[in-house]
Design a protein around this motif. Structure first.
Motif, PDB file in Angstrom:
ATOM      1  N   VAL A 187       9.848  -2.528  11.540  1.00 49.02           N
ATOM      2  CA  VAL A 187       8.736  -2.569  10.159  1.00 49.02           C
ATOM      3  C   VAL A 187       8.987  -3.742   9.389  1.00 49.02           C
ATOM      4  O   VAL A 187      10.352  -4.300   9.380  1.00 49.02           O
ATOM      5  CB  VAL A 187       8.796  -1.453   9.409  1.00 49.02           C
ATOM      6  CG1 VAL A 187      10.039  -1.148   8.751  1.00 49.02           C
ATOM      7  CG2 VAL A 187       7.754  -1.401   8.469  1.00 49.02           C
ATOM      8  N   LEU A 189       8.415  -5.493   5.708  1.00 50.77           N
ATOM      9  CA  LEU A 189       8.149  -5.269   4.540  1.00 50.77           C
ATOM     10  C   LEU A 189       8.029  -6.653   3.918  1.00 50.77           C
ATOM     11  O   LEU A 189       8.799  -7.653   3.955  1.00 50.77           O
ATOM     12  CB  LEU A 189       9.481  -4.678   3.500  1.00 50.77           C
ATOM     13  CG  LEU A 189      10.041  -3.406   4.221  1.00 50.77           C
ATOM     14  CD1 LEU A 189      11.238  -2.938   3.522  1.00 50.77           C
ATOM     15  CD2 LEU A 189       9.087  -2.433   4.528  1.00 50.77           C
ATOM     16  N   LYS A 225      -2.228   3.343   7.048  1.00 45.87           N
ATOM     17  CA  LYS A 225      -2.161   1.882   7.642  1.00 45.87           C
ATOM     18  C   LYS A 225      -0.944   1.414   7.846  1.00 45.87           C
ATOM     19  O   LYS A 225      -0.502   0.644   8.763  1.00 45.87           O
ATOM     20  CB  LYS A 225      -3.289   1.056   6.525  1.00 45.87           C
ATOM     21  CG  LYS A 225      -3.182  -0.497   7.154  1.00 45.87           C
ATOM     22  CD  LYS A 225      -3.953  -1.101   6.046  1.00 45.87           C
ATOM     23  CE  LYS A 225      -4.533  -2.638   6.722  1.00 45.87           C
ATOM     24  NZ  LYS A 225      -3.367  -3.354   7.007  1.00 45.87           N
ATOM     25  N   GLU A 226       0.119   1.371   6.758  1.00 45.79           N
ATOM     26  CA  GLU A 226       1.318   0.682   6.827  1.00 45.79           C
ATOM     27  C   GLU A 226       2.127   1.317   8.228  1.00 45.79           C
ATOM     28  O   GLU A 226       2.804   0.534   8.795  1.00 45.79           O
ATOM     29  CB  GLU A 226       2.122   1.066   5.656  1.00 45.79           C
ATOM     30  CG  GLU A 226       1.512   0.293   4.540  1.00 45.79           C
ATOM     31  CD  GLU A 226       0.551   1.328   3.794  1.00 45.79           C
ATOM     32  OE1 GLU A 226       0.192   0.800   2.586  1.00 45.79           O
ATOM     33  OE2 GLU A 226       0.062   2.305   4.290  1.00 45.79           O
ATOM     34  N   SER A 227       2.081   2.605   8.455  1.00 43.99           N
ATOM     35  CA  SER A 227       2.685   3.175   9.554  1.00 43.99           C
ATOM     36  C   SER A 227       2.190   2.596  10.968  1.00 43.99           C
ATOM     37  O   SER A 227       3.023   2.377  11.825  1.00 43.99           O
ATOM     38  CB  SER A 227       2.670   4.708   9.636  1.00 43.99           C
ATOM     39  OG  SER A 227       3.262   5.399  10.463  1.00 43.99           O
ATOM     40  N   ASP A 229       0.468  -0.111  11.378  1.00 42.34           N
ATOM     41  CA  ASP A 229       0.663  -1.825  11.476  1.00 42.34           C
ATOM     42  C   ASP A 229       1.860  -2.162  11.408  1.00 42.34           C
ATOM     43  O   ASP A 229       2.238  -3.290  11.769  1.00 42.34           O
ATOM     44  CB  ASP A 229      -0.192  -2.281  10.360  1.00 42.34           C
ATOM     45  CG  ASP A 229      -1.708  -2.286  10.334  1.00 42.34           C
ATOM     46  OD1 ASP A 229      -2.208  -1.610  11.514  1.00 42.34           O
ATOM     47  OD2 ASP A 229      -2.171  -2.530   9.380  1.00 42.34           O
ATOM     48  N   ASN A 230       2.922  -1.269  11.227  1.00 45.17           N
ATOM     49  CA  ASN A 230       4.375  -1.830  10.946  1.00 45.17           C
ATOM     50  C   ASN A 230       4.671  -2.757  10.076  1.00 45.17           C
ATOM     51  O   ASN A 230       5.136  -3.590  10.281  1.00 45.17           O
ATOM     52  CB  ASN A 230       5.032  -1.828  12.237  1.00 45.17           C
ATOM     53  CG  ASN A 230       4.930  -0.809  13.167  1.00 45.17           C
ATOM     54  OD1 ASN A 230       5.205   0.392  12.856  1.00 45.17           O
ATOM     55  ND2 ASN A 230       4.743  -1.040  14.548  1.00 45.17           N
ATOM     56  N   ARG A 231       3.744  -2.856   8.893  1.00 41.93           N
ATOM     57  CA  ARG A 231       3.768  -3.886   7.999  1.00 41.93           C
ATOM     58  C   ARG A 231       3.358  -3.370   6.724  1.00 41.93           C
ATOM     59  O   ARG A 231       2.299  -2.654   6.318  1.00 41.93           O
ATOM     60  CB  ARG A 231       2.933  -5.044   8.565  1.00 41.93           C
ATOM     61  CG  ARG A 231       2.810  -6.024   7.557  1.00 41.93           C
ATOM     62  CD  ARG A 231       2.029  -7.291   7.922  1.00 41.93           C
ATOM     63  NE  ARG A 231       1.841  -8.276   7.099  1.00 41.93           N
ATOM     64  CZ  ARG A 231       2.701  -9.420   7.368  1.00 41.93           C
ATOM     65  NH1 ARG A 231       3.634  -9.455   7.985  1.00 41.93           N
ATOM     66  NH2 ARG A 231       2.625 -10.493   6.356  1.00 41.93           N
ATOM     67  N   VAL A 232       4.329  -3.214   5.681  1.00 36.84           N
ATOM     68  CA  VAL A 232       4.190  -2.762   4.249  1.00 36.84           C
ATOM     69  C   VAL A 232       4.316  -3.679   3.317  1.00 36.84           C
ATOM     70  O   VAL A 232       5.255  -4.691   3.262  1.00 36.84           O
ATOM     71  CB  VAL A 232       5.390  -1.742   4.015  1.00 36.84           C
ATOM     72  CG1 VAL A 232       5.191  -1.040   2.798  1.00 36.84           C
ATOM     73  CG2 VAL A 232       5.512  -0.544   5.209  1.00 36.84           C
TER      74      VAL A 232
END
Length: 362
Positions: A187, A189, A225-227, A229-232
Motif C-alpha cells: 500500500v 500512503l 476505495k483505499e483498500s 486501490d492500495n493507495r491512501v
C-alpha cells in the motif's frame, strides 16, 4: 531462568609416562599447560596439571586446574555453565581405541560462573582460577598405554529477560529497516508536504498498519476505495508529523529518547493524529510530554485541547494544576476560564472540589 545458546568443548590428553622432570612444555619441571582455547569474545582458557609433588616424591597427589587466561574488556556480565572432568583412559595396544575409562573427578560448577573485567579475584597476571582440584596419583598413570584426559564443557547462558530484551530490540530494528526500505509493501500512503503543491509517498504494509491501528484495520477490512486501490491519501497530517506517526506504528517509539526529544508543539500535533488513527499508546506519550510543560498562561488553552481530543490523563493533571494555581490562572486567562465553566459545568465542580480539598474545607 537461563537459556543456553552457545556451547564449547575441549579435551586435552597427557601421556604421563613420557613426562619427566625435564618437561619441555614449560619452564617449570612437572607443570604441564595445555594449548589455549578461544571462546566467545576471544576469551582465553587453558588447562593446567601440576605433577611436581609426584616427581619430587613428596606426596602422591597431583593438581588439575581450569584457568581463565584473559578476561573480556567489556564490563558486560557473561554467564557460563561449566562441567569439568578428569579421566584415566587405557588404550588398546593394537587398535589404539579406548578399552577402559576411569573417572577420576567430575564436577559441574554451581552456581554458573559469571565473568567480567570487574571481578575481584583476578590476580596480577589477569588470570582467574575456575577449577582447582588435588587428586590422588596412582601407578597406572605411568603405564605407556594410559593417558590422563582433561575434558571441560562450557555453555554460555543468558537470563531469559535479557534474551527477551535483546529480541525486542532486534525486532524493532528489523521493523524500522522494513519501514525505511519499503520491501514487500502492498500500500502507498500519500501525505501532503505543507502546501507547496508536492506530496510525500510512503511504501507501507497493510498487515502492520492494521495490527497497530484500528483506523487502518477498519479501512482495509472493508471494500473501500483505499483498500481496492492500495493507495491512501493522508490529509490529516503534514509529512513531518506523519514521519513520527509511521515510526511509532512500526517500532512503538518516537524520537531518539523515547519521546524525550519531542517538543510540545510536535507532541500537540501528534496527539491529534494519534486520536484520529486510534493509537492510544502514542497518545499517552504525547499527553505525558504536554503535562511536563504546564504554565499558568497556557493552562486553559491546553485544558480545552485535552477536552476536545479526549486526553483524559492530561485533563486530570490540568485540573490539579488549575486548582493549585487558580488565582493566577484566573487573572491571566481573562474570560476563558468563565467561558469554560459555562460549557463544562462538571469540570468546574471538579476544580472547586480540588480547591476545597487543598484548603481543608471538607
Amino acid at each position: 531462568m537461563f537459556v543456553h545458546h552457545m556451547k564449547y568443548t575441549y579435551e586435552w590428553s597427557l601421556d604421563v609416562h613420557s613426562l619427566s622432570s625435564s618437561s619441555s612444555s614449560t619452564s617449570m619441571a612437572g607443570i604441564e599447560k595445555s594449548p589455549v582455547m578461544l571462546t566467545k569474545n576471544n576469551i582465553k582458557w587453558h588447562l593446567y596439571v601440576d605433577l611436581r609433588q609426584v616427581y619430587r616424591k613428596t606426596n602422591q597427589s597431583f593438581t588439575v586446574r581450569l584457568l581463565l587466561d584473559e578476561l573480556p574488556k567489556s564490563d558486560d556480565n557473561q554467564i557460563l555453565d561449566i562441567e569439568f572432568n578428569v579421566y584415566l583412559v587405557a588404550k588398546d595396544d593394537i587398535t589404539g581405541h579406548t578399552r577402559q575409562l576411569v573417572v577420576l573427578y567430575t564436577t559441574r560448577l554451581s552456581p554458573p560462573v559469571m565473568i567480567n573485567s570487574n571481578r575481584t579475584d583476578i590476580d596480577t597476571k589477569n588470570i582467574v582460577v575456575v577449577v582447582d582440584k588435588e587428586l590422588p596419583f596412582n601407578d597406572q598413570m605411568t603405564d605407556d598405554n594410559h593417558q590422563l584426559v582433561l575434558y571441560f564443557e562450557l555453555v554460555y547462558i543468558e537470563p531469559r529477560d535479557q534474551i527477551c530484551q535483546r529480541i525486542g530490540t532486534d525486532l524493532v530494528d528489523s521493523l524500522r529497516t522494513l519501514m525505511s526500505s519499503g520491501d514487500h509493501s502492498d500500500v502507498t500512503l500519500v501525505v501532503g508536504s505543507g502546501g507547496d503543491g508536492g506530496d510525500r509517498q510512503y511504501s507501507a504494509h497493510k498487515c502492520i498498519l492494521s495490527a497497530r491501528s484500528e483506523f487502518f484495520r477498519a479501512m482495509f477490512a472493508n471494500p473501500m476505495k483505499e483498500s481496492n486501490d492500495n493507495r491512501v491519501i493522508i490529509d490529516t497530517a503534514d509529512a513531518d508529523v506523519f514521519d513520527q506517526l509511521l515510526e511509532f506504528i512500526y517500532t512503538g517509539s518516537i524520537g531518539s529518547g523515547g519521546g524525550a526529544d519531542i517538543d510540545p508543539i510536535a507532541a500537540n500535533r501528534l496527539l491529534v493524529c494519534a486520536e484520529y488513527y486510534s493509537l492510544p499508546d502514542l497518545k499517552s506519550i504525547c499527553e505525558h510530554i504536554l503535562s511536563q510543560t504546564l504554565t499558568t498562561g497556557s493552562a486553559i488553552d491546553l485544558l480545552l485541547f485535552a477536552i476536545k481530543y479526549n486526553a483524559r490523563s492530561l485533563r486530570e493533571k490540568l485540573i490539579d494544576y488549575v486548582a493549585n494555581n487558580y488565582l493566577e490562572i484566573e487573572l491571566k486567562s481573562g474570560h476563558k476560564l468563565s467561558d469554560l465553566f459555562k460549557t463544562e459545568p462538571q469540570l468546574m465542580q471538579s476544580i472547586v472540589h480540588k480547591i476545597a480539598k487543598l484548603n481543608n474545607i471538607y
